[in-house]
Scaffold this active site. Sequence first.
Site, PDB file in Angstrom:
ATOM      1  NE  ARG A  18       5.053  -8.873   1.859  1.00 37.03           N
ATOM      2  CZ  ARG A  18       5.325  -7.840   2.370  1.00 37.03           C
ATOM      3  NH1 ARG A  18       5.032  -7.590   3.973  1.00 37.03           N
ATOM      4  NH2 ARG A  18       6.043  -6.824   1.944  1.00 37.03           N
ATOM      5  N   GLY A  56       0.730  -1.268   0.067  1.00 35.72           N
ATOM      6  CA  GLY A  56       0.132   0.050  -0.012  1.00 35.72           C
ATOM      7  C   GLY A  56       0.871   1.191   0.014  1.00 35.72           C
ATOM      8  NE  ARG A  83      10.987  -3.870   3.489  1.00 34.36           N
ATOM      9  CZ  ARG A  83       9.752  -4.018   4.245  1.00 34.36           C
ATOM     10  NH1 ARG A  83       9.559  -3.825   5.456  1.00 34.36           N
ATOM     11  NH2 ARG A  83       8.818  -4.311   3.407  1.00 34.36           N
ATOM     12  CE  LYS A 122       7.171   0.148   6.504  1.00 38.67           C
ATOM     13  NZ  LYS A 122       7.860  -1.022   7.569  1.00 38.67           N
ATOM     14  CG  ASP A 125       5.952  -5.042   8.405  1.00 41.18           C
ATOM     15  OD1 ASP A 125       5.704  -3.964   9.259  1.00 41.18           O
ATOM     16  OD2 ASP A 125       5.130  -5.052   7.393  1.00 41.18           O
ATOM     17  CG  ASP A 179      -0.477   8.743   4.717  1.00 42.74           C
ATOM     18  OD1 ASP A 179      -0.035   7.497   4.743  1.00 42.74           O
ATOM     19  OD2 ASP A 179      -0.127   9.604   5.487  1.00 42.74           O
ATOM     20  CG  ASP A 237       0.277  -8.996   6.317  1.00 48.62           C
ATOM     21  OD1 ASP A 237      -0.213  -9.485   7.290  1.00 48.62           O
ATOM     22  OD2 ASP A 237       0.433  -7.635   6.371  1.00 48.62           O
ATOM     23  CG  ASN A 238       3.724  -7.952   8.844  1.00 46.26           C
ATOM     24  OD1 ASN A 238       3.821  -7.506   7.589  1.00 46.26           O
ATOM     25  ND2 ASN A 238       2.995  -7.348   9.937  1.00 46.26           N
TER      26      ASN A 238
HETATM   27  P1  AMP Z   1       1.853  -3.417   7.979  1.00 45.90           P
HETATM   28  O1  AMP Z   1       1.019  -3.222   9.347  1.00 45.90           O
HETATM   29  O2  AMP Z   1       2.835  -2.510   7.907  1.00 45.90           O
HETATM   30  O3  AMP Z   1       2.211  -5.015   7.963  1.00 45.90           O
HETATM   31  O4  AMP Z   1       0.867  -3.077   6.958  1.00 45.90           O
HETATM   32  C1  AMP Z   1      -0.432  -3.724   6.571  1.00 45.90           C
HETATM   33  C2  AMP Z   1      -1.048  -3.422   5.398  1.00 45.90           C
HETATM   34  O5  AMP Z   1      -1.399  -1.931   5.531  1.00 45.90           O
HETATM   35  C3  AMP Z   1      -0.073  -3.496   4.016  1.00 45.90           C
HETATM   36  O6  AMP Z   1      -0.830  -3.698   2.948  1.00 45.90           O
HETATM   37  C4  AMP Z   1       0.458  -2.054   3.934  1.00 45.90           C
HETATM   38  O7  AMP Z   1       0.801  -1.763   2.677  1.00 45.90           O
HETATM   39  C5  AMP Z   1      -0.765  -1.188   4.380  1.00 45.90           C
HETATM   40  N1  AMP Z   1      -0.348  -0.012   4.973  1.00 45.90           N
HETATM   41  C6  AMP Z   1       0.118   0.217   6.271  1.00 45.90           C
HETATM   42  N2  AMP Z   1       0.256   1.703   6.320  1.00 45.90           N
HETATM   43  C7  AMP Z   1      -0.254   2.305   5.331  1.00 45.90           C
HETATM   44  C8  AMP Z   1      -0.171   3.640   4.695  1.00 45.90           C
HETATM   45  N3  AMP Z   1       0.283   4.830   5.523  1.00 45.90           N
HETATM   46  N4  AMP Z   1      -0.853   3.733   3.695  1.00 45.90           N
HETATM   47  C9  AMP Z   1      -1.102   2.832   2.801  1.00 45.90           C
HETATM   48  N5  AMP Z   1      -0.990   1.451   3.184  1.00 45.90           N
HETATM   49  C10 AMP Z   1      -0.698   1.182   4.371  1.00 45.90           C
HETATM   50 MG    MG Z   2       3.432  -5.706   6.687  1.00 44.12          MG
END
Ligand code: AMP
Ligand code: MG
Length: 504
Positions: A180, A89, A173, A110, A259, A122, A249-250
């Site tokens: 994953r 994202g 990164r 990232k 992550d 965002d 996913d992590n």
């Molecule tokens: P994470 O908690 O970092 O493992 O992220 C889980 C999901 O949320 C993944 O698909 C990330 O790409 C998405 N994500 C986390 N933060 C953001 C952000 N600020 N904008 C867009 N997607 C995000």
């Molecule tokens: Mg993640």
Amino acid sequence: MMSFAFDNSFARELPSFYVKWAPDRVPGPRLRYLNHALAEELRLDIGRQDAATLADMLSGNRLPEGAEPIAQAYAGHQFGRFSPQLGDGRALLVGELIDCHDKRRDIAFKGSGPTPFARNGDGKAALGPMLREVLISEALHALGIPTTRALAVVDTGEAVRREKLLPGANLTRVAASHIRVGTFEYYAARGDHARVRRLADYTIARHDPGLIGKKGRYLDFLGAVIDRQAALVAQWMGVGFIHGVMNTDNMSIPGETIDYGPCAFMEAYDPKTVFSSIDQHGRYAYQNQPGIAQWNLARLAESLLPLLADDNEDESVALATEAIASFDGRYQRYWLDVMRTKLGFHDQVPDGGDEDRALIAEWLALLQRNSVDFTLAWRHLADAAEGNPLPIRDLFADHLALDAWLANWQVRCATEDGCTNSDESGITASTRASRMRRSNPWLIPRNHCVEDALSAASDDNDFGPFEQLLNALKNPYEAHAEFVRFSKPAPASFTESYCTFCGT
Ligand code: AMP
Ligand code: MG
């Protein structure tokens, strides 16, 4: 312009597994961190570049030649619940290159802006959490634990809105790959067996090339992933690392820690320790990590079911079940290995390890009852091995119990001394102590030190504390007088209320 010798196999071989996407332009990129040693490992001639050019490139404003930025699709079980569509994202795979060890590495951003997978996010990242990823991932690397690495952090010159406005950042990164468990789940959940197979073939070629063309390779691949995770989590447990958000996913297929959001290191030993603000039921607490790893691997096994035994569902399920069950034994072996090494034992495991396991259990129970700092306890055990029990006695309230345990441990040490496999007649106390110091770190990234360094950088634009802490963490197994302030546990009052967040 600087050249990266990109060779983008994922983009080339798996079209339709991602979306081509460009990073956002940022208004005022400033390079805040660059990992020169890693740049060298990646064969990047960064030394000759000026800071402005590097900031431009590492912010995404001017991508190096050969970059093919893509947002990868993935799904994931988050806190046990399935989300069929997550994906990059706010991240982009910029490209892959072959490092100086002939290993293929992903170079990814990232915080480079929203992609079609951003949902309502965002797509941005704040400076503090990105510097946090640098500190903790580089600390794990220095501890010898597989992890993604941090190549660079650029302050974008743009504010991001969280609870308040914060400086925005883009992290570069480096990973063995970003494949994953959730990548497999994405296609499996759609019933797209052909793509699960293509992804598995690609992943095998990349991470387990010894299996290419072998009969039963998908089951062996599952076994290899299980084995890497068992080894990884055992290493986390050895240093008191709590990942904090072990969603599928992590969890990385090549077995790296990935992550860095709410992760943190345990201070006083308590197996129930959890720091993450959103982990209200302690799903990802220290003691639950092996069980959660196995649960996640079961999700991978489910995704691979159609590949395991051609058209025979019962047989596939039986094979997958057996593979997942093998996690326990594998993990126990790795964990025993880690703990025995920490205790200073290097002999063959006697009597199936039962006695050593009991000794470790008693030791951990003692740490818990006395609320002893996990890192210092092990470290000072090395002093005790050398005949100086004072530092370790200082940590414990119950000296009687400690002395009784130390006596048992010393008896066990003596059995090893008496029957080494080498030509020598036994190992000396100082040899044992120095071996123990190589597996019991003097320094871990302590939460209060990390927070101090991040707030100086993020709130006061003072990067000195961040750089000093990062520098100290490069040699975690050596005691240094100048870094003593980083080696002390936080006051209990700090740790009791310490709370971490999903690094946004
Ligand atoms: P994470 O908690 O970092 O493992 O992220 C889980 C999901 O949320 C993944 O698909 C990330 O790409 C998405 N994500 C986390 N933060 C953001 C952000 N600020 N904008 C867009 N997607 C995000
Ligand atoms: Mg993640």
